[in-house]
Design a protein around this motif. Sequence first.
Motif, PDB file in Angstrom:
ATOM      1  N   LEU A  38       0.830  -1.207   0.000  1.00  0.00           N
ATOM      2  CA  LEU A  38       0.000   0.000   0.000  1.00  0.00           C
ATOM      3  C   LEU A  38       0.863   1.255   0.000  1.00  0.00           C
ATOM      4  CD1 LEU A  38      -2.806   1.300   0.153  1.00  0.00           C
ATOM      5  CD2 LEU A  38      -2.641   1.128   2.632  1.00  0.00           C
ATOM      6  N   ASN A  39       1.921   1.271   0.805  1.00  0.00           N
ATOM      7  CA  ASN A  39       2.824   2.424   0.851  1.00  0.00           C
ATOM      8  C   ASN A  39       3.518   2.645  -0.486  1.00  0.00           C
ATOM      9  OD1 ASN A  39       2.211   3.069   3.498  1.00  0.00           O
ATOM     10  ND2 ASN A  39       3.906   1.895   4.348  1.00  0.00           N
ATOM     11  N   ARG A  40       3.977   1.554  -1.122  1.00  0.00           N
ATOM     12  CA  ARG A  40       4.619   1.685  -2.433  1.00  0.00           C
ATOM     13  C   ARG A  40       3.637   2.216  -3.469  1.00  0.00           C
ATOM     14  NH1 ARG A  40       7.117  -3.472  -1.251  1.00  0.00           N
ATOM     15  NH2 ARG A  40       5.582  -4.416  -2.623  1.00  0.00           N
ATOM     16  N   LEU A  41       2.413   1.729  -3.428  1.00  0.00           N
ATOM     17  CA  LEU A  41       1.390   2.185  -4.363  1.00  0.00           C
ATOM     18  C   LEU A  41       1.062   3.663  -4.129  1.00  0.00           C
ATOM     19  CD1 LEU A  41      -0.526   1.468  -6.659  1.00  0.00           C
ATOM     20  CD2 LEU A  41      -2.192   0.733  -4.943  1.00  0.00           C
ATOM     21  N   ASP A  42       0.943   4.072  -2.869  1.00  0.00           N
ATOM     22  CA  ASP A  42       0.686   5.484  -2.564  1.00  0.00           C
ATOM     23  C   ASP A  42       1.810   6.372  -3.073  1.00  0.00           C
ATOM     24  OD1 ASP A  42      -1.746   4.974  -1.383  1.00  0.00           O
ATOM     25  OD2 ASP A  42      -0.980   5.051   0.687  1.00  0.00           O
ATOM     26  N   LEU A  43       3.058   5.930  -2.922  1.00  0.00           N
ATOM     27  CA  LEU A  43       4.202   6.692  -3.416  1.00  0.00           C
ATOM     28  C   LEU A  43       4.155   6.808  -4.932  1.00  0.00           C
ATOM     29  CD1 LEU A  43       6.876   8.140  -2.887  1.00  0.00           C
ATOM     30  CD2 LEU A  43       8.010   5.912  -3.011  1.00  0.00           C
ATOM     31  N   LEU A  44       3.834   5.718  -5.629  1.00  0.00           N
ATOM     32  CA  LEU A  44       3.720   5.736  -7.078  1.00  0.00           C
ATOM     33  C   LEU A  44       2.619   6.696  -7.536  1.00  0.00           C
ATOM     34  CD1 LEU A  44       4.690   4.493  -9.760  1.00  0.00           C
ATOM     35  CD2 LEU A  44       2.980   2.704  -9.437  1.00  0.00           C
ATOM     36  N   ALA A  52       1.456   9.305  -5.900  1.00  0.00           N
ATOM     37  CA  ALA A  52       1.892  10.680  -5.623  1.00  0.00           C
ATOM     38  C   ALA A  52       2.903  11.156  -6.658  1.00  0.00           C
ATOM     39  CB  ALA A  52       2.489  10.763  -4.216  1.00  0.00           C
ATOM     40  N   THR A  53       3.860  10.291  -7.021  1.00  0.00           N
ATOM     41  CA  THR A  53       4.875  10.646  -8.018  1.00  0.00           C
ATOM     42  C   THR A  53       4.242  10.910  -9.371  1.00  0.00           C
ATOM     43  OG1 THR A  53       6.518   9.315  -6.853  1.00  0.00           O
ATOM     44  CG2 THR A  53       6.995   9.855  -9.146  1.00  0.00           C
ATOM     45  N   GLU A  54       3.380  10.002  -9.805  1.00  0.00           N
ATOM     46  CA  GLU A  54       2.746  10.184 -11.110  1.00  0.00           C
ATOM     47  C   GLU A  54       1.790  11.375 -11.112  1.00  0.00           C
ATOM     48  OE1 GLU A  54       1.225   6.585 -12.843  1.00  0.00           O
ATOM     49  OE2 GLU A  54       3.149   5.560 -12.591  1.00  0.00           O
ATOM     50  N   VAL A  67       2.003  14.285 -13.880  1.00  0.00           N
ATOM     51  CA  VAL A  67       0.841  14.658 -14.684  1.00  0.00           C
ATOM     52  C   VAL A  67       0.503  16.130 -14.468  1.00  0.00           C
ATOM     53  CG1 VAL A  67      -1.654  14.283 -14.961  1.00  0.00           C
ATOM     54  CG2 VAL A  67      -0.098  12.333 -14.864  1.00  0.00           C
ATOM     55  N   SER A  68       0.602  16.586 -13.233  1.00  0.00           N
ATOM     56  CA  SER A  68       0.320  17.998 -12.943  1.00  0.00           C
ATOM     57  C   SER A  68       1.306  18.908 -13.670  1.00  0.00           C
ATOM     58  CB  SER A  68       0.385  18.266 -11.443  1.00  0.00           C
ATOM     59  OG  SER A  68      -0.672  17.598 -10.789  1.00  0.00           O
TER      60      SER A  68
END
Length: 182
Positions: A124-130, A132-134, A138-139
């Motif tokens: 879950l932490n790795r997915l949240d980091l991914l 946030a990074t993406e 995109v922004s």
Amino acid sequence: MTNQTVNVYGISVRVDSEGRYNLNDLHAAAVVNGEATESQRPNKFIRSAAVKRFVSALDSRGQKCRLEENQSLNIVNGGVSQGVWAAELLAIRYAAWIKPEFEIQVYETFREAVLSGISSMNRLNRLDLLIATETKEVSACARAMNKWGVGGRKKLLSCARERIVSQIDPDMVALMEGDTTQ
């Protein structure tokens, strides 16, 4: 009151919202597997003086609060959540009281449940980091596109091109356009 379960010998052992395990469910798992008798019910276990001292030590260890939800042992009479509910250490001690092999099984089951939870938290932490990074990437792209789009940099560059073209001799423009078509 019950939030989750763990499986011991195919029997669901309920875990309450405070992380206590239902000793009645543990007893049922031990009986089904032939490791306990009816005389080894949780109510007999909790009457032992040694267990009472153990519970007292668990409850006093770093706990000044006497609220029911903070206690290592909770006895619920009646209702859907009835039974003897015990903190993990007390549940393992109960399993040991029944039979050493059962204690090992319970300990391994509890440990596996914790490790599975930790593994899920890592994913879950790795997915949240991914995410946030993406999201940042995109922004940044959206900001660049916004600067380029309608009324932005594209329009500014197009206007500058038109001004330059208007300043060039019309015959030169025709020559340049003729070169690009060849």
